[in-house]
Design a protein around this motif. Structure first.
Motif, PDB file in Angstrom:
ATOM      1  N   GLY A   1       0.817  -1.211   0.000  1.00 53.04           N
ATOM      2  CA  GLY A   1       0.000   0.000   0.000  1.00 53.04           C
ATOM      3  C   GLY A   1       0.849   1.258   0.000  1.00 53.04           C
ATOM      4  O   GLY A   1       1.916   1.304  -0.612  1.00 53.04           O
ATOM      5  N   PHE A   2       0.386   2.286   0.660  1.00 52.56           N
ATOM      6  CA  PHE A   2       1.115   3.545   0.828  1.00 52.56           C
ATOM      7  C   PHE A   2       1.459   4.197  -0.506  1.00 52.56           C
ATOM      8  O   PHE A   2       2.567   4.076  -1.031  1.00 52.56           O
ATOM      9  N   GLU A   3       0.486   4.904  -1.038  1.00 47.23           N
ATOM     10  CA  GLU A   3       0.685   5.555  -2.334  1.00 47.23           C
ATOM     11  C   GLU A   3       1.677   6.706  -2.284  1.00 47.23           C
ATOM     12  O   GLU A   3       2.285   7.047  -3.276  1.00 47.23           O
ATOM     13  N   ASP A   4       1.865   7.278  -1.103  1.00 43.79           N
ATOM     14  CA  ASP A   4       2.668   8.496  -1.046  1.00 43.79           C
ATOM     15  C   ASP A   4       4.163   8.236  -0.946  1.00 43.79           C
ATOM     16  O   ASP A   4       4.954   9.156  -0.843  1.00 43.79           O
ATOM     17  N   GLY A   5       4.563   6.999  -0.953  1.00 43.66           N
ATOM     18  CA  GLY A   5       5.994   6.693  -0.914  1.00 43.66           C
ATOM     19  C   GLY A   5       6.611   6.724   0.461  1.00 43.66           C
ATOM     20  O   GLY A   5       7.811   6.597   0.606  1.00 43.66           O
ATOM     21  N   GLU A   6       5.764   6.867   1.485  1.00 46.89           N
ATOM     22  CA  GLU A   6       6.333   6.910   2.836  1.00 46.89           C
ATOM     23  C   GLU A   6       5.488   6.073   3.790  1.00 46.89           C
ATOM     24  O   GLU A   6       4.342   6.401   4.065  1.00 46.89           O
ATOM     25  N   ALA A   7       6.083   4.997   4.280  1.00 46.77           N
ATOM     26  CA  ALA A   7       5.395   4.166   5.263  1.00 46.77           C
ATOM     27  C   ALA A   7       5.810   4.639   6.653  1.00 46.77           C
ATOM     28  O   ALA A   7       6.811   4.219   7.204  1.00 46.77           O
ATOM     29  N   SER A   8       5.025   5.527   7.212  1.00 48.26           N
ATOM     30  CA  SER A   8       5.393   6.121   8.504  1.00 48.26           C
ATOM     31  C   SER A   8       5.488   5.065   9.597  1.00 48.26           C
ATOM     32  O   SER A   8       6.270   5.213  10.540  1.00 48.26           O
ATOM     33  N   ILE A   9       4.672   4.021   9.488  1.00 48.90           N
ATOM     34  CA  ILE A   9       4.666   3.039  10.576  1.00 48.90           C
ATOM     35  C   ILE A   9       5.969   2.256  10.645  1.00 48.90           C
ATOM     36  O   ILE A   9       6.282   1.669  11.667  1.00 48.90           O
ATOM     37  N   LEU A  10       6.736   2.285   9.565  1.00 45.87           N
ATOM     38  CA  LEU A  10       8.039   1.631   9.622  1.00 45.87           C
ATOM     39  C   LEU A  10       8.901   2.307  10.684  1.00 45.87           C
ATOM     40  O   LEU A  10       9.655   1.656  11.406  1.00 45.87           O
ATOM     41  N   ASN A  11       8.777   3.601  10.781  1.00 40.62           N
ATOM     42  CA  ASN A  11       9.541   4.334  11.800  1.00 40.62           C
ATOM     43  C   ASN A  11       9.063   3.988  13.203  1.00 40.62           C
ATOM     44  O   ASN A  11       9.852   3.944  14.145  1.00 40.62           O
ATOM     45  N   ILE A  12       7.748   3.745  13.352  1.00 38.53           N
ATOM     46  CA  ILE A  12       7.226   3.338  14.658  1.00 38.53           C
ATOM     47  C   ILE A  12       7.822   1.990  15.058  1.00 38.53           C
ATOM     48  O   ILE A  12       8.255   1.781  16.190  1.00 38.53           O
ATOM     49  N   ILE A  13       7.868   1.076  14.085  1.00 33.71           N
ATOM     50  CA  ILE A  13       8.408  -0.257  14.372  1.00 33.71           C
ATOM     51  C   ILE A  13       9.881  -0.155  14.759  1.00 33.71           C
ATOM     52  O   ILE A  13      10.337  -0.743  15.742  1.00 33.71           O
ATOM     53  N   ARG A  14      10.633   0.610  13.972  1.00 35.98           N
ATOM     54  CA  ARG A  14      12.067   0.745  14.274  1.00 35.98           C
ATOM     55  C   ARG A  14      12.287   1.392  15.634  1.00 35.98           C
ATOM     56  O   ARG A  14      13.149   0.983  16.401  1.00 35.98           O
ATOM     57  N   SER A  15      11.488   2.390  15.913  1.00 30.32           N
ATOM     58  CA  SER A  15      11.618   3.073  17.192  1.00 30.32           C
ATOM     59  C   SER A  15      11.283   2.126  18.338  1.00 30.32           C
ATOM     60  O   SER A  15      11.969   2.100  19.368  1.00 30.32           O
ATOM     61  N   ASP A  16      10.234   1.320  18.129  1.00 27.77           N
ATOM     62  CA  ASP A  16       9.808   0.362  19.149  1.00 27.77           C
ATOM     63  C   ASP A  16      10.921  -0.649  19.428  1.00 27.77           C
ATOM     64  O   ASP A  16      11.258  -0.925  20.578  1.00 27.77           O
ATOM     65  N   ILE A  17      11.511  -1.171  18.366  1.00 30.35           N
ATOM     66  CA  ILE A  17      12.593  -2.145  18.530  1.00 30.35           C
ATOM     67  C   ILE A  17      13.785  -1.492  19.223  1.00 30.35           C
ATOM     68  O   ILE A  17      14.391  -2.062  20.139  1.00 30.35           O
ATOM     69  N   GLY A  18      14.117  -0.276  18.795  1.00 34.46           N
ATOM     70  CA  GLY A  18      15.251   0.423  19.386  1.00 34.46           C
ATOM     71  C   GLY A  18      15.072   0.653  20.878  1.00 34.46           C
ATOM     72  O   GLY A  18      16.002   0.469  21.665  1.00 34.46           O
ATOM     73  N   GLU A  19      13.853   1.017  21.265  1.00 32.95           N
ATOM     74  CA  GLU A  19      13.590   1.258  22.683  1.00 32.95           C
ATOM     75  C   GLU A  19      13.761  -0.019  23.497  1.00 32.95           C
ATOM     76  O   GLU A  19      14.276   0.002  24.616  1.00 32.95           O
ATOM     77  N   ARG A  20      13.318  -1.125  22.936  1.00 38.44           N
ATOM     78  CA  ARG A  20      13.434  -2.399  23.663  1.00 38.44           C
ATOM     79  C   ARG A  20      14.898  -2.810  23.820  1.00 38.44           C
ATOM     80  O   ARG A  20      15.311  -3.334  24.855  1.00 38.44           O
ATOM     81  N   PHE A  21      15.677  -2.596  22.770  1.00 38.36           N
ATOM     82  CA  PHE A  21      17.091  -2.922  22.864  1.00 38.36           C
ATOM     83  C   PHE A  21      17.786  -2.040  23.893  1.00 38.36           C
ATOM     84  O   PHE A  21      18.613  -2.507  24.671  1.00 38.36           O
ATOM     85  N   ASN A  22      17.444  -0.771  23.889  1.00 40.03           N
ATOM     86  CA  ASN A  22      18.075   0.137  24.844  1.00 40.03           C
ATOM     87  C   ASN A  22      17.702  -0.231  26.278  1.00 40.03           C
ATOM     88  O   ASN A  22      18.529  -0.137  27.187  1.00 40.03           O
ATOM     89  N   ALA A  23      16.446  -0.668  26.467  1.00 38.78           N
ATOM     90  CA  ALA A  23      16.030  -1.098  27.804  1.00 38.78           C
ATOM     91  C   ALA A  23      16.818  -2.330  28.231  1.00 38.78           C
ATOM     92  O   ALA A  23      17.266  -2.443  29.378  1.00 38.78           O
ATOM     93  N   ALA A  24      17.004  -3.252  27.285  1.00 37.46           N
ATOM     94  CA  ALA A  24      17.765  -4.462  27.595  1.00 37.46           C
ATOM     95  C   ALA A  24      19.211  -4.116  27.919  1.00 37.46           C
ATOM     96  O   ALA A  24      19.830  -4.703  28.806  1.00 37.46           O
ATOM     97  N   LEU A  25      19.716  -3.158  27.192  1.00 35.20           N
ATOM     98  CA  LEU A  25      21.102  -2.733  27.405  1.00 35.20           C
ATOM     99  C   LEU A  25      21.278  -2.199  28.820  1.00 35.20           C
ATOM    100  O   LEU A  25      22.232  -2.541  29.521  1.00 35.20           O
ATOM    101  N   SER A  26      20.346  -1.368  29.252  1.00 33.38           N
ATOM    102  CA  SER A  26      20.495  -0.774  30.579  1.00 33.38           C
ATOM    103  C   SER A  26      20.210  -1.782  31.686  1.00 33.38           C
ATOM    104  O   SER A  26      20.651  -1.599  32.821  1.00 33.38           O
ATOM    105  N   ASN A  27      19.463  -2.849  31.352  1.00 32.30           N
ATOM    106  CA  ASN A  27      19.147  -3.853  32.377  1.00 32.30           C
ATOM    107  C   ASN A  27      20.016  -5.103  32.263  1.00 32.30           C
ATOM    108  O   ASN A  27      19.753  -6.101  32.938  1.00 32.30           O
ATOM    109  N   ALA A  28      21.010  -5.075  31.397  1.00 31.43           N
ATOM    110  CA  ALA A  28      21.796  -6.290  31.147  1.00 31.43           C
ATOM    111  C   ALA A  28      22.450  -6.794  32.431  1.00 31.43           C
ATOM    112  O   ALA A  28      22.990  -6.024  33.218  1.00 31.43           O
ATOM    113  N   ALA A  29      22.369  -8.096  32.602  1.00 34.57           N
ATOM    114  CA  ALA A  29      22.994  -8.738  33.754  1.00 34.57           C
ATOM    115  C   ALA A  29      24.431  -9.097  33.397  1.00 34.57           C
ATOM    116  O   ALA A  29      24.671  -9.856  32.464  1.00 34.57           O
ATOM    117  N   VAL A  30      25.358  -8.539  34.109  1.00 35.28           N
ATOM    118  CA  VAL A  30      26.773  -8.807  33.860  1.00 35.28           C
ATOM    119  C   VAL A  30      27.368  -9.403  35.122  1.00 35.28           C
ATOM    120  O   VAL A  30      27.323  -8.787  36.185  1.00 35.28           O
TER     121      VAL A  30
END
Lengths: 138, 145
Positions: free
Chosen positions: A108-137
């Motif tokens: 879909g997305f006729e306008d050439g920009e899938a904005s929700i892709l940025n939501i997904i990337r942001s969501d994944i990035g936030e989860r990784f950053n949370a894991a990073l700060s909570n990493a058990a060492v």
């Protein structure tokens, strides 16, 4: 040959005037059709429903996230394509594979920009950053 | 189905090669299957070595496993720290379901090295994800709408 199983998330951008419940009904109907049409396909909804709607602040749309487990790559693509055909769906981003090596498909997305892709990337990035700060060492 | 990405520090004095890394990967799969009897065994073909890396003059091997759960990921982290495979001196295990991560644990590494390694892995994973997303943007058929 047994199809390769995978898991993934389908993010669906929907026009804002459409009730969430109505859209969920349409999506589940498409999943039901796939069960009938492709007997090599095992689709299972995680948590049994589409979940969490994410509003776009500058657009009259929202995003539904649909989590799928134990689906083949081909069935994920069929399902995302079918959902894209539902009236009032603006576009679909299909994410499958692993969290570490995801594959994205855009529908879909006729306008050439899938904005929700940025939501997904942001969501994944936030989860990784949370894991990073909570990493058990130890 | 969940996944784990593993980065293991390998005590090879710069001699790590594909053969050593492959042997270690097979040992990892055998180890997890023997430690978790009665569960669906991990198939060898469902794991793979993604890279051999050299970070700060240390050799690392990286692999990804499919069909991993929390207990297996934790077992593996402990095994890497205990040198259960004879090659590793420590490692990092990142684990998660698609779209829903994450568990991250390091055993056996000096804390400073562990944190640097975790940072390296995270940056690499996020780069991989961004590249995949950019690839989708470039290859999408925008006329479908």
């Amino acid at each position: 040959m047994k199809p390769t199983t995978t898991s993934g998330r389908i993010a669906i951008e929907v026009k804002g005037h459409v009730p969430v419940e109505e859209m969920e009904t349409s999506i589940f109907a498409e999943i039901g059709k796939l069960f009938v049409d492709y007997d090599d396909t095992v689709l299972r909804l995680v948590n049994g429903s589409a979940r969490a709607l994410t509003p776009f602040p500058t657009k009259d749309t929202y995003v539904l996230h649909l989590d799928i487990s134990e689906a083949s790559t081909a069935s994920m693509m069929r399902l995302a394509s079918a959902i894209n055909g539902i009236e009032d769906v603006v576009g679909v981003v299909n994410t499958y594979g692993s969290i570490f090596f995801p594959v994205f498909d855009i529908y879909g997305f006729e306008d050439g920009e899938a904005s929700i892709l940025n939501i997904i990337r942001s969501d994944i990035g936030e989860r990784f950053n949370a894991a990073l700060s909570n990493a058990a060492v130890s | 189905m969940a996944y784990a990405r593993i980065l293991a520090l390998v005590s090879s004095n710069g001699q790590l090669n594909d053969s050593h890394a492959y042997d270690t990967a097979i040992q990892v799969v055998d180890f997890l299957n023997s430690r978790h009897p009665g569960e669906r065994p991990i198939q060898s073909e469902e794991s793979w070595i993604t890279q051999i890396l050299n970070i700060d003059d240390e050799d690392y091997m990286q692999m990804e496993l499919r069909d991993i759960d929390y207990s297996k990921a934790e077992s593996l982290a402990i095994a890497l720290g205990d040198d259960a495979f004879g090659w590793t001196t420590g490692g990092v295990v990142m684990y998660g379901d698609p779209g829903d991560i994450l568990f991250c644990v390091s055993r056996g590494l000096d804390p400073e090295i562990a944190r640097a390694t975790i940072h390296h892995m995270t940056a690499q994973v996020l780069t991989d994800i961004n590249n995949a997303a950019m690839g989708a943007m470039f290859s999408a058929d925008w006329s479908n709408g």
